[in-house]
Write an enzyme that holds these catalytic residues in place. Structure first.
Site, short mmCIF file in Angstrom:
data_model
loop_
_atom_site.label_atom_id
_atom_site.label_comp_id
_atom_site.label_asym_id
_atom_site.label_seq_id
_atom_site.Cartn_x
_atom_site.Cartn_y
_atom_site.Cartn_z
N GLY A 45 -2.79 -6.99 -7.94
CA GLY A 45 -3.12 -5.72 -8.58
C GLY A 45 -3.97 -4.87 -7.67
O GLY A 45 -4.53 -5.35 -6.68
N ASP A 46 -4.06 -3.58 -8.00
CA ASP A 46 -4.82 -2.60 -7.22
C ASP A 46 -6.06 -2.26 -8.04
O ASP A 46 -5.95 -1.76 -9.17
CB ASP A 46 -3.94 -1.36 -7.02
N PHE A 47 -7.24 -2.51 -7.51
CA PHE A 47 -8.44 -2.34 -8.35
C PHE A 47 -8.74 -0.87 -8.69
O PHE A 47 -9.61 -0.60 -9.50
CB PHE A 47 -9.66 -3.10 -7.84
N ASP A 64 -6.01 -9.32 -5.69
CA ASP A 64 -5.81 -8.48 -4.49
C ASP A 64 -4.41 -7.88 -4.55
O ASP A 64 -3.64 -8.18 -5.47
CB ASP A 64 -6.03 -9.31 -3.21
N HIS A 70 -18.40 -1.04 0.46
CA HIS A 70 -18.70 -0.23 1.65
C HIS A 70 -17.47 0.54 2.18
O HIS A 70 -17.62 1.47 2.95
CB HIS A 70 -19.38 -1.04 2.75
#
Lengths: 334, 334
Positions: B223-225, B197, B243
């Site tokens: 981390g940033d996905f 996350d 979503h």
């Protein structure tokens, strides 16, 4: 989770009523594209919005997405098409335009004991909940529509179930448009009924009664039930009136009714009367919280409370008559 | 009427959670007077408030008024006492503090297609729903608590039902505090799990994992996905992630998961996945409306949608696993 997130379903239905969707569908099914166009909805949410109403049992649907045709259910056609005589969307319109926001401040209401509606922002220490409503033609129309809608089922049952054989006159004090008087006059040709409400309501009530073709046996009298005597009648009804006021004011209204009745006359209070053990009628209990939000001292009450006040003000016996859903009639005989 | 006025019951429960009433009652029953004193409630509404919770099945009560003792029910003690490990009030706290108000503007959202939350007032054309949340420690804590609460039941079921025998590593992408990793690691001693996350979440997740005594087999990676590759793992889970994003972003996340998995690896999406006919899962459909309120392009989807996106991005087969209530897992195998 279902209760806590219940405002989602609530707001989805209230938005549909705000958009007059059920009136739009009164003449037959429509595609999502047509609905979006007529209501002015953006593409992004339209299928989710309409399919939520389907999943909640408030619309029917054949097909899906572009091929879908959305229709009213039997219930939404009957109760939520604005042109239906049984339209009860008025209370939901008021819920959407006023109450949803005010209930957002429930915590403050519970902590302070003060109303959380227009009164909170009025700066007046004496203004009551009706001053702003009765001074705005738009709010008044909405409020009267709401009062007509919320009680229609209960009024119909009362007109059916109550024994009018020994009586010939009825006054509905705070009778709004005259919906109860109309029901009673229509079902009991020997009855003469009076709608008693504030002067601002009179022309609207007269027009409603005329539309119903009942002007010969339903008349409208303007007056304030706190300052004027009630018209003498065999039956005095108050529908969703007592809960607006504090105990002292409630007792004053009992006395006014007593004075206007003959011996044997009936004072009928139609509300979401709370069960004596205060654990079954959730709607009645929440209506009382709504009185906290909406009024300076109002509260809903049990039949035992009604019975106590009735005997305290001279009535000789009382009766409890279940009507529709959470609503019942508490009746005190002089 | 019950749906339309459902915000009354909803707000009553949300206020109780806001007041931490169910935590207060964790050590035994209390009188209304004691509750009013401890919470700071005014006399006027306290019985109506507490008796409404009784009528809604959210409190038990012996006696009445002054003699009443209010207690938690088994369910409120388990799920709504903040000190219970099964506390799911977080999502309801967020519902009360943010969503209730934002949903008040549902009509505007449906008409414009634009979010109705903090984004609406930010003046930025690119800010997304998480920027403000992740920049405020208080909102972040509330949001992570909400995400932990809303999915707990589904995560427990998934950890029980999914066949982990052929796998040894799992990454929960956008895993928040690490609730899913903790469930899986606890039930499957051979599994090593990674919470992935944003950096702001890392210390909170590490502290959560440590409290659960699982630091040896659950690690946390910041981390940033969207910009970093996902950690290579046999199973990649995303819970209530897809979503939030529009279709293009969703496909990007499918591809990221595909790249991080070995042949035979599983991409698992846990959400309120909508039934293919879009007429049964009302909660999933309303969650999609919630994405309209909360995001610039997010929407919930059916299993058929998931299946189409999975095949479009190279996965070979898919499965649908019902979990708890409206929530299920859609699984794509590489």
């Amino acid at each position: 989770m279902q209760i806590g997130m219940g405002f989602w379903a609530s707001k989805t239905l209230l938005a549909a009523i705000q958009f007059d969707l059920f009136t739009l569908l009164a003449h037959g099914g429509l595609s999502a594209t047509t609905i979006a166009q007529k209501v002015g909805l953006h593409d992004r949410g339209v299928y989710d919005f309409l399919d939520t109403l389907v999943a909640l049992g408030l619309l029917q649907r054949e097909g899906i997405y572009e091929s879908a045709v959305y229709r009213n259910t039997a219930d939404t056609a009957f109760f939520l098409d604005r042109k239906s005589p049984a339209y009860l969307g008025g209370i939901l319109e008021m819920a959407n335009n006023r109450l949803y926001r005010f209930w957002g401040d429930l915590e403050e209401g519970l902590k302070t004991g003060h109303p959380q509606n227009e009164i909170k922002y009025s700066g007046s220490a004496t203004e009551n909940q009706f001053d702003q409503i009765y001074n705005s033609p738009e709010k008044l129309r909405e409020f009267l529509g709401a009062m007509t809608g919320i009680q229609l089922g209960a009024f119909m049952r009362f007109a059916d179930q109550f024994d009018f054989s020994g009586y010939s006159t009825l006054t509905d004090a705070g009778g709004a448009l005259g919906s109860l008087c109309a029901q009673v006059a229509r079902k009991h040709p020997h009855m003469h009924c009076t709608v008693f409400d504030l002067a601002a309501v009179k022309p609207l009530a007269e027009s409603f009664v005329q539309q119903q073709g009942l002007s010969d046996r339903v008349n409208v009298i303007a007056g304030d039930f706190f300052t004027a005597p009630l018209p003498s009648s065999d039956v005095i009804v108050m529908g969703n009136i007592l809960h607006d006021w504090d105990e002292e004011e409630k007792l004053l209204l009992f006395r006014k009714a007593y004075e206007a009745l003959p011996a044997g006359g009936a004072f009928v209070c139609i509300e979401a009367i709370i069960d004596n053990d205060r654990r079954a009628n959730a709607f009645g209990l929440m209506m009382s919280l709504n009185m906290l939000i909406e009024t300076r001292g109002g509260f809903d009450f049990t039949f035992n409370d009604f019975d106590r006040w009735a005997h305290q003000t001279g009535f000789t016996k009382t009766e409890w008559m279940p009507l529709a859903g959470p609503t019942s009639a508490a009746i005190a005989f002089k």
